[in-house]
Design an enzyme around this catalytic site. Structure first.
Site, PDB file in Angstrom:
ATOM      1  N   GLU A 145     -25.886  13.192 -18.825  1.00 38.52           N
ATOM      2  CA  GLU A 145     -26.301  14.683 -19.329  1.00 38.52           C
ATOM      3  C   GLU A 145     -24.980  15.756 -19.092  1.00 38.52           C
ATOM      4  O   GLU A 145     -24.458  16.329 -19.971  1.00 38.52           O
ATOM      5  CB  GLU A 145     -27.571  14.953 -19.340  1.00 38.52           C
ATOM      6  CG  GLU A 145     -27.474  16.340 -19.799  1.00 38.52           C
ATOM      7  CD  GLU A 145     -28.744  17.106 -19.288  1.00 38.52           C
ATOM      8  OE1 GLU A 145     -29.782  16.771 -19.130  1.00 38.52           O
ATOM      9  OE2 GLU A 145     -28.761  18.449 -19.104  1.00 38.52           O
ATOM     10  N   SER A 176     -35.395   5.223 -12.752  1.00 43.15           N
ATOM     11  CA  SER A 176     -35.587   6.445 -13.231  1.00 43.15           C
ATOM     12  C   SER A 176     -35.545   7.564 -12.150  1.00 43.15           C
ATOM     13  O   SER A 176     -36.642   7.590 -11.245  1.00 43.15           O
ATOM     14  CB  SER A 176     -36.811   6.564 -13.914  1.00 43.15           C
ATOM     15  OG  SER A 176     -37.318   7.701 -13.797  1.00 43.15           O
ATOM     16  N   HIS A 221     -24.164  12.192 -13.478  1.00 43.01           N
ATOM     17  CA  HIS A 221     -25.004  12.000 -14.561  1.00 43.01           C
ATOM     18  C   HIS A 221     -24.868  12.265 -15.960  1.00 43.01           C
ATOM     19  O   HIS A 221     -23.796  12.969 -16.343  1.00 43.01           O
ATOM     20  CB  HIS A 221     -26.408  13.364 -14.424  1.00 43.01           C
ATOM     21  CG  HIS A 221     -27.647  13.098 -15.335  1.00 43.01           C
ATOM     22  ND1 HIS A 221     -27.730  13.136 -16.579  1.00 43.01           N
ATOM     23  CD2 HIS A 221     -28.730  12.467 -14.870  1.00 43.01           C
ATOM     24  CE1 HIS A 221     -29.077  12.860 -16.956  1.00 43.01           C
ATOM     25  NE2 HIS A 221     -29.693  12.486 -15.694  1.00 43.01           N
ATOM     26  N   HIS A 255     -34.351   4.913 -19.219  1.00 41.67           N
ATOM     27  CA  HIS A 255     -34.320   4.170 -18.090  1.00 41.67           C
ATOM     28  C   HIS A 255     -35.574   3.341 -17.576  1.00 41.67           C
ATOM     29  O   HIS A 255     -36.449   3.574 -16.872  1.00 41.67           O
ATOM     30  CB  HIS A 255     -33.962   5.003 -16.678  1.00 41.67           C
ATOM     31  CG  HIS A 255     -32.653   5.652 -16.643  1.00 41.67           C
ATOM     32  ND1 HIS A 255     -31.783   4.701 -16.451  1.00 41.67           N
ATOM     33  CD2 HIS A 255     -32.392   6.688 -16.220  1.00 41.67           C
ATOM     34  CE1 HIS A 255     -30.518   5.381 -16.360  1.00 41.67           C
ATOM     35  NE2 HIS A 255     -31.000   6.725 -16.192  1.00 41.67           N
TER      36      HIS A 255
END
Ligand code: F3S
Length: 283
Positions: free
Chosen positions: A128, A223, A126, A41
């Site tokens: 992940e 971020s 998210h 990011h």
């Protein structure tokens, strides 16, 4: 003015590894390179890579349409179906998934295959978490809040539960949510998969902010970990400023402070940190 730069400022091991692998592929110039989503990011890094011919794709299908390209999987990792697709279609790819995230994939995959229900403590949207969900056998649940933990319910009360966390999740919140789920009487195996890099960066930033008159947090607007760092520092030091690059320093007056701490989010490149540090040293 005394200036102190946090040792843990900037790229963590996994992000550095992923970014280095894209630069290395771009420099080899052995054909087009793309990343599955932005590698980090940070628009400066993304623009710099674009200048070197590295483009961003949003899906493996898009990479396929672009022909003979090497796809880089970023440190967040991806679902198993994405890796399977790349392999099946013979698309050349480099897997820069952080080894710590890979470990979570292995854990959920193995327990899921053994019939455990999988709970991922994290933010569902998210990337992940989306990737980790994709390594379960379709029996994964994402829990982020106490209300969601309270509402967690298994049709088969004898089914065992494997709980993991998003690597950047808050440890205290993780413990609290695990406790709520434990009280339901299920047989639980909770694996703390929170990465130390985040904890170390956050606790170092808090200590540094507490002993500084002013604090700079360098990070990209997108971020979330940089914004979190800002919050942590702001709690300790009223004069905390969020900046993206050295250019933002012009709107802040630091000359009246006697001590300045500097930290940076996990996606802030070292050259940006150094530029800020050097500019501050000239104040
Ligand atoms: Fe990996 Fe931890 Fe960074 S999981 S990507 S080293 S925050």
């Amino acid at each position: 003015m005394k200036i102190e730069l946090a040792e843990s400022a900037g790229f963590c091991f996994g992000v550095k590894r992923a970014v280095d692998s894209v630069y290395s592929l771009a420099e080899k110039k052995q054909g087009p390179v793309c990343t599955l989503g932005s590698i980090i990011h940070n628009e400066h890094v993304v623009n710099d890579l674009e200048g070197k011919g590295v483009f961003v794709v949003d899906s493996p299908e898009e990479a396929l349409a672009d022909g003979n390209t090497t796809v880089v999987i970023r440190s967040h990792g991806v679902a198993k179906s994405v890796v399977d697709f790349l392999e099946k279609k013979g698309i050349c790819f480099e897997d820069a998934t952080c080894p710590f995230v890979k470990k979570i994939h292995e854990t959920v995959s193995s327990y899921s295959e053994r019939g455990y229900a999988v709970v991922i403590i994290g933010t569902e949207s998210h990337p992940e978490v989306q990737g980790t969900l994709g390594w379960t056998a379709g029996n994964g649940t994402v829990i982020e809040t106490a209300e969601e933990a309270e509402a967690f319910f298994l049709e088969n009360p004898d089914q065992k539960v494997c709980v993991v966390a998003q690597t950047t999740f808050n440890y205290k919140k993780f413990k609290d949510l695990v406790e709520i789920i434990s009280k339901k009487g299920y047989d639980i195996l909770a694996v703390n998969t929170i990465c130390n890099a985040t904890i170390t960066r956050q606790s170092e930033a808090a200590k540094l902010a507490a002993r500084s008159d002013a604090m700079l947090v360098i990070g990209g607007m997108q971020s979330s970990n940089s914004h979190k760092l800002y919050e942590i520092c702001k709690n300790q030091c009223e004069n905390t400023f969020f900046i993206q690059t050295v250019d933002d320093l012009s709107s802040i007056s630091l000359s009246s402070f006697t001590s300045l701490g500097i930290t940076a989010g996990a996606s802030t490149p070292n050259n940006i940190i150094q530029e800020v540090l050097e500019a501050c040293q000239k104040i």
